[in-house]
Design a protein around this motif. Structure first.
Motif, PDB file in Angstrom:
ATOM      1  N   LYS A  17       0.847  -1.202   0.000  1.00 45.56           N
ATOM      2  CA  LYS A  17       0.000   0.000   0.000  1.00 45.56           C
ATOM      3  C   LYS A  17       0.880   1.249   0.000  1.00 45.56           C
ATOM      4  N   TRP A  18       1.926   1.251   0.837  1.00 49.12           N
ATOM      5  CA  TRP A  18       2.841   2.386   0.887  1.00 49.12           C
ATOM      6  C   TRP A  18       3.468   2.619  -0.491  1.00 49.12           C
ATOM      7  N   GLY A  19       3.923   1.551  -1.141  1.00 47.58           N
ATOM      8  CA  GLY A  19       4.513   1.675  -2.471  1.00 47.58           C
ATOM      9  C   GLY A  19       3.532   2.267  -3.468  1.00 47.58           C
ATOM     10  N   ALA A  20       2.308   1.789  -3.440  1.00 48.64           N
ATOM     11  CA  ALA A  20       1.289   2.308  -4.357  1.00 48.64           C
ATOM     12  C   ALA A  20       0.994   3.777  -4.083  1.00 48.64           C
ATOM     13  N   GLU A  21       0.899   4.149  -2.808  1.00 45.75           N
ATOM     14  CA  GLU A  21       0.621   5.545  -2.447  1.00 45.75           C
ATOM     15  C   GLU A  21       1.731   6.484  -2.900  1.00 45.75           C
ATOM     16  N   HIS A  22       2.962   5.982  -2.945  1.00 46.58           N
ATOM     17  CA  HIS A  22       4.113   6.804  -3.339  1.00 46.58           C
ATOM     18  C   HIS A  22       4.525   6.564  -4.789  1.00 46.58           C
ATOM     19  N   ARG A  23       3.683   5.835  -5.524  1.00 47.97           N
ATOM     20  CA  ARG A  23       3.912   5.540  -6.943  1.00 47.97           C
ATOM     21  C   ARG A  23       5.271   4.892  -7.169  1.00 47.97           C
ATOM     22  N   ILE A  24       5.568   3.903  -6.317  1.00 51.08           N
ATOM     23  CA  ILE A  24       6.813   3.152  -6.416  1.00 51.08           C
ATOM     24  C   ILE A  24       6.483   1.741  -6.870  1.00 51.08           C
ATOM     25  N   GLU A  25       7.063   1.348  -7.988  1.00 54.48           N
ATOM     26  CA  GLU A  25       6.867  -0.005  -8.492  1.00 54.48           C
ATOM     27  C   GLU A  25       7.694  -0.964  -7.639  1.00 54.48           C
ATOM     28  N   TRP A  26       7.131  -2.120  -7.321  1.00 56.92           N
ATOM     29  CA  TRP A  26       7.820  -3.114  -6.505  1.00 56.92           C
ATOM     30  C   TRP A  26       8.053  -4.360  -7.341  1.00 56.92           C
ATOM     31  N   HIS A  27       9.267  -4.852  -7.349  1.00 54.13           N
ATOM     32  CA  HIS A  27       9.615  -6.060  -8.101  1.00 54.13           C
ATOM     33  C   HIS A  27      10.263  -7.048  -7.142  1.00 54.13           C
ATOM     34  N   TYR A  28       9.817  -8.289  -7.198  1.00 47.75           N
ATOM     35  CA  TYR A  28      10.376  -9.336  -6.341  1.00 47.75           C
ATOM     36  C   TYR A  28      11.301 -10.235  -7.146  1.00 47.75           C
ATOM     37  N   ILE A  29      12.443 -10.585  -6.549  1.00 51.08           N
ATOM     38  CA  ILE A  29      13.317 -11.559  -7.179  1.00 51.08           C
ATOM     39  C   ILE A  29      12.679 -12.940  -7.039  1.00 51.08           C
ATOM     40  N   ALA A  30      13.142 -13.873  -7.841  1.00 46.71           N
ATOM     41  CA  ALA A  30      12.613 -15.239  -7.761  1.00 46.71           C
ATOM     42  C   ALA A  30      12.954 -15.843  -6.402  1.00 46.71           C
ATOM     43  N   PRO A  31      12.058 -16.641  -5.831  1.00 47.21           N
ATOM     44  CA  PRO A  31      12.346 -17.282  -4.551  1.00 47.21           C
ATOM     45  C   PRO A  31      13.639 -18.102  -4.622  1.00 47.21           C
ATOM     46  N   ASP A  32      14.411 -18.031  -3.557  1.00 48.36           N
ATOM     47  CA  ASP A  32      15.668 -18.779  -3.430  1.00 48.36           C
ATOM     48  C   ASP A  32      16.710 -18.398  -4.482  1.00 48.36           C
ATOM     49  N   LYS A  33      16.675 -17.144  -4.953  1.00 49.43           N
ATOM     50  CA  LYS A  33      17.636 -16.661  -5.953  1.00 49.43           C
ATOM     51  C   LYS A  33      18.255 -15.331  -5.503  1.00 49.43           C
ATOM     52  N   PRO A  34      18.949 -15.302  -4.354  1.00 48.97           N
ATOM     53  CA  PRO A  34      19.509 -14.028  -3.876  1.00 48.97           C
ATOM     54  C   PRO A  34      20.519 -13.433  -4.848  1.00 48.97           C
ATOM     55  N   MET A  35      21.096 -14.260  -5.733  1.00 48.57           N
ATOM     56  CA  MET A  35      22.065 -13.726  -6.692  1.00 48.57           C
ATOM     57  C   MET A  35      21.417 -12.771  -7.689  1.00 48.57           C
ATOM     58  N   GLN A  36      20.089 -12.805  -7.809  1.00 48.37           N
ATOM     59  CA  GLN A  36      19.399 -11.869  -8.689  1.00 48.37           C
ATOM     60  C   GLN A  36      19.439 -10.442  -8.132  1.00 48.37           C
ATOM     61  N   ASN A  37      19.780 -10.315  -6.889  1.00 51.80           N
ATOM     62  CA  ASN A  37      19.821  -9.013  -6.221  1.00 51.80           C
ATOM     63  C   ASN A  37      21.097  -8.934  -5.386  1.00 51.80           C
ATOM     64  N   GLY A  38      22.204  -9.416  -5.952  1.00 56.21           N
ATOM     65  CA  GLY A  38      23.435  -9.583  -5.199  1.00 56.21           C
ATOM     66  C   GLY A  38      23.976  -8.331  -4.557  1.00 56.21           C
ATOM     67  N   PHE A  39      23.917  -7.187  -5.262  1.00 53.88           N
ATOM     68  CA  PHE A  39      24.463  -5.971  -4.675  1.00 53.88           C
ATOM     69  C   PHE A  39      23.680  -5.539  -3.445  1.00 53.88           C
ATOM     70  N   VAL A  40      22.380  -5.771  -3.452  1.00 52.97           N
ATOM     71  CA  VAL A  40      21.569  -5.420  -2.284  1.00 52.97           C
ATOM     72  C   VAL A  40      21.817  -6.407  -1.154  1.00 52.97           C
ATOM     73  N   GLU A  41      21.941  -7.693  -1.499  1.00 50.69           N
ATOM     74  CA  GLU A  41      22.231  -8.696  -0.486  1.00 50.69           C
ATOM     75  C   GLU A  41      23.562  -8.377   0.198  1.00 50.69           C
ATOM     76  N   SER A  42      24.543  -7.941  -0.580  1.00 54.59           N
ATOM     77  CA  SER A  42      25.843  -7.574  -0.022  1.00 54.59           C
ATOM     78  C   SER A  42      25.714  -6.374   0.909  1.00 54.59           C
ATOM     79  N   PHE A  43      25.005  -5.341   0.451  1.00 55.61           N
ATOM     80  CA  PHE A  43      24.787  -4.150   1.270  1.00 55.61           C
ATOM     81  C   PHE A  43      24.053  -4.507   2.558  1.00 55.61           C
ATOM     82  N   ASN A  44      22.981  -5.274   2.437  1.00 59.41           N
ATOM     83  CA  ASN A  44      22.195  -5.643   3.624  1.00 59.41           C
ATOM     84  C   ASN A  44      23.035  -6.423   4.629  1.00 59.41           C
TER      85      ASN A  44
END
Length: 105
Positions: A17-44
């Motif tokens: 709801k917050w994303g929609a209210e702020h017009r932010i598109e949300w994209h999910y990586i595939a389950p069990d595929k952290p390498m699809q978002n590796g730079f964020v996983e590293s930062f986190n």
């Protein structure tokens, strides 16, 4: 756009709801595929190891103050191997200077 994993904290109706209210598109990586978002996983992982696991926050304002200072330090002080050992701020400045001459008229 925000890209995230499918963790419960990022799939709740409240965050969507917050994303929609702020017009932010949300994209999910595939389950069990952290390498699809590796730079964020590293930062986190780094943020969790260096501040979240080490700090007892007094309240939300204190958490915001300390994590904001950590992010500024992360972006302006620490060289990153993926950026040729430049800081993110230095890399962005170099990149914008390289692009700017091509944008003028």
């Amino acid at each position: 756009m925000i890209v995230s994993d499918n963790g419960t904290e990022l799939t709740s109706n409240a965050i969507l709801k917050w994303g929609a209210e702020h017009r932010i598109e949300w994209h999910y990586i595939a389950p069990d595929k952290p390498m699809q978002n590796g730079f964020v996983e590293s930062f986190n992982g780094r943020m969790r190891d260096e501040i979240l696991n080490e700090t007892l926050f007094r309240n939300l304002a204190h958490a915001h103050e300390l994590t904001s200072a950590w992010v500024i330090d992360y972006n302006t002080t620490w060289p990153h191997s993926a950026l040729g050992y430049q800081t993110p701020t230095g890399f962005a400045l170099h990149l914008s200077n390289a692009i700017a001459p091509h944008c003028a008229g």
